[in-house]
Design a protein around this motif. Structure first.
Motif, PDB file in Angstrom:
ATOM      1  N   ASP A  41       0.856  -1.180   0.000  1.00 24.54           N
ATOM      2  CA  ASP A  41       0.000   0.000   0.000  1.00 24.54           C
ATOM      3  C   ASP A  41       0.900   1.241   0.000  1.00 24.54           C
ATOM      4  O   ASP A  41       1.725   1.396   0.902  1.00 24.54           O
ATOM      5  CB  ASP A  41      -0.884  -0.034   1.248  1.00 24.54           C
ATOM      6  CG  ASP A  41      -1.932   1.047   1.284  1.00 24.54           C
ATOM      7  OD1 ASP A  41      -1.814   2.026   0.532  1.00 24.54           O
ATOM      8  OD2 ASP A  41      -2.868   0.917   2.078  1.00 24.54           O
ATOM      9  N   TRP A  45      -1.389   5.041   5.839  1.00 28.84           N
ATOM     10  CA  TRP A  45      -2.016   5.847   6.877  1.00 28.84           C
ATOM     11  C   TRP A  45      -3.439   6.250   6.534  1.00 28.84           C
ATOM     12  O   TRP A  45      -4.165   6.698   7.390  1.00 28.84           O
ATOM     13  CB  TRP A  45      -1.166   7.088   7.171  1.00 28.84           C
ATOM     14  CG  TRP A  45       0.172   6.683   7.656  1.00 28.84           C
ATOM     15  CD1 TRP A  45       0.509   6.338   8.931  1.00 28.84           C
ATOM     16  CD2 TRP A  45       1.358   6.547   6.893  1.00 28.84           C
ATOM     17  NE1 TRP A  45       1.838   5.981   8.997  1.00 28.84           N
ATOM     18  CE2 TRP A  45       2.384   6.114   7.757  1.00 28.84           C
ATOM     19  CE3 TRP A  45       1.667   6.740   5.540  1.00 28.84           C
ATOM     20  CZ2 TRP A  45       3.684   5.876   7.330  1.00 28.84           C
ATOM     21  CZ3 TRP A  45       2.969   6.507   5.130  1.00 28.84           C
ATOM     22  CH2 TRP A  45       3.957   6.081   6.006  1.00 28.84           C
ATOM     23  N   ASN A  46      -3.842   6.110   5.268  1.00 28.58           N
ATOM     24  CA  ASN A  46      -5.241   6.417   4.948  1.00 28.58           C
ATOM     25  C   ASN A  46      -6.084   5.149   5.107  1.00 28.58           C
ATOM     26  O   ASN A  46      -5.570   4.062   5.333  1.00 28.58           O
ATOM     27  CB  ASN A  46      -5.388   7.036   3.546  1.00 28.58           C
ATOM     28  CG  ASN A  46      -5.009   6.094   2.427  1.00 28.58           C
ATOM     29  OD1 ASN A  46      -4.827   4.902   2.619  1.00 28.58           O
ATOM     30  ND2 ASN A  46      -4.872   6.629   1.239  1.00 28.58           N
ATOM     31  N   ASP A  47      -7.377   5.287   5.009  1.00 30.21           N
ATOM     32  CA  ASP A  47      -8.283   4.153   5.214  1.00 30.21           C
ATOM     33  C   ASP A  47      -8.559   3.365   3.935  1.00 30.21           C
ATOM     34  O   ASP A  47      -9.400   2.477   3.933  1.00 30.21           O
ATOM     35  CB  ASP A  47      -9.618   4.644   5.798  1.00 30.21           C
ATOM     36  CG  ASP A  47      -9.456   5.159   7.216  1.00 30.21           C
ATOM     37  OD1 ASP A  47      -8.516   4.707   7.902  1.00 30.21           O
ATOM     38  OD2 ASP A  47     -10.261   6.008   7.632  1.00 30.21           O
ATOM     39  N   ILE A  48      -7.868   3.673   2.862  1.00 27.03           N
ATOM     40  CA  ILE A  48      -8.080   2.992   1.591  1.00 27.03           C
ATOM     41  C   ILE A  48      -7.065   1.862   1.456  1.00 27.03           C
ATOM     42  O   ILE A  48      -5.863   2.096   1.515  1.00 27.03           O
ATOM     43  CB  ILE A  48      -7.940   3.970   0.403  1.00 27.03           C
ATOM     44  CG1 ILE A  48      -8.918   5.135   0.559  1.00 27.03           C
ATOM     45  CG2 ILE A  48      -8.154   3.248  -0.917  1.00 27.03           C
ATOM     46  CD1 ILE A  48      -8.663   6.279  -0.406  1.00 27.03           C
ATOM     47  N   ASP A  49      -7.549   0.632   1.305  1.00 30.86           N
ATOM     48  CA  ASP A  49      -6.658  -0.517   1.132  1.00 30.86           C
ATOM     49  C   ASP A  49      -6.194  -0.559  -0.319  1.00 30.86           C
ATOM     50  O   ASP A  49      -6.982  -0.826  -1.222  1.00 30.86           O
ATOM     51  CB  ASP A  49      -7.372  -1.812   1.497  1.00 30.86           C
ATOM     52  CG  ASP A  49      -6.462  -3.020   1.433  1.00 30.86           C
ATOM     53  OD1 ASP A  49      -5.227  -2.834   1.430  1.00 30.86           O
ATOM     54  OD2 ASP A  49      -6.983  -4.143   1.381  1.00 30.86           O
TER      55      ASP A  49
END
Length: 74
Positions: A41, A45-49
């Motif tokens: 990834d 740190w973001n919520d997008i896998d």
């Protein structure tokens, strides 16, 4: 073969089709190469896998289109 066997993260640039329909280079952070190529990834740190896998047979073709461009990370 040497580069695939190192099992260290490295950056590889491949040519692929983007969501907008254009074709161009993309950087992938390669974590492991087995029967699949595992790309990490780029922004954990973001919520997008955004972790993705590519078939090992397809990856070298896409990578060679960019002249096998890569950068090792130590």
């Amino acid at each position: 073969k040497y580069q695939f066997g190192r099992q260290l993260p490295w950056l590889a640039r491949i040519w692929e089709r983007h969501p907008d329909g254009s074709v161009g280079p993309s950087w992938l952070l390669i974590e492991q190469v087995t029967d699949q190529v595992l790309a990490m990834d780029p922004n954990p740190w973001n919520d997008i896998d955004e972790e993705r896998t590519l078939p090992v047979a397809d990856f070298p073709v896409l990578w060679e289109l960019d002249g096998c461009t890569s950068v090792h990370i130590r």
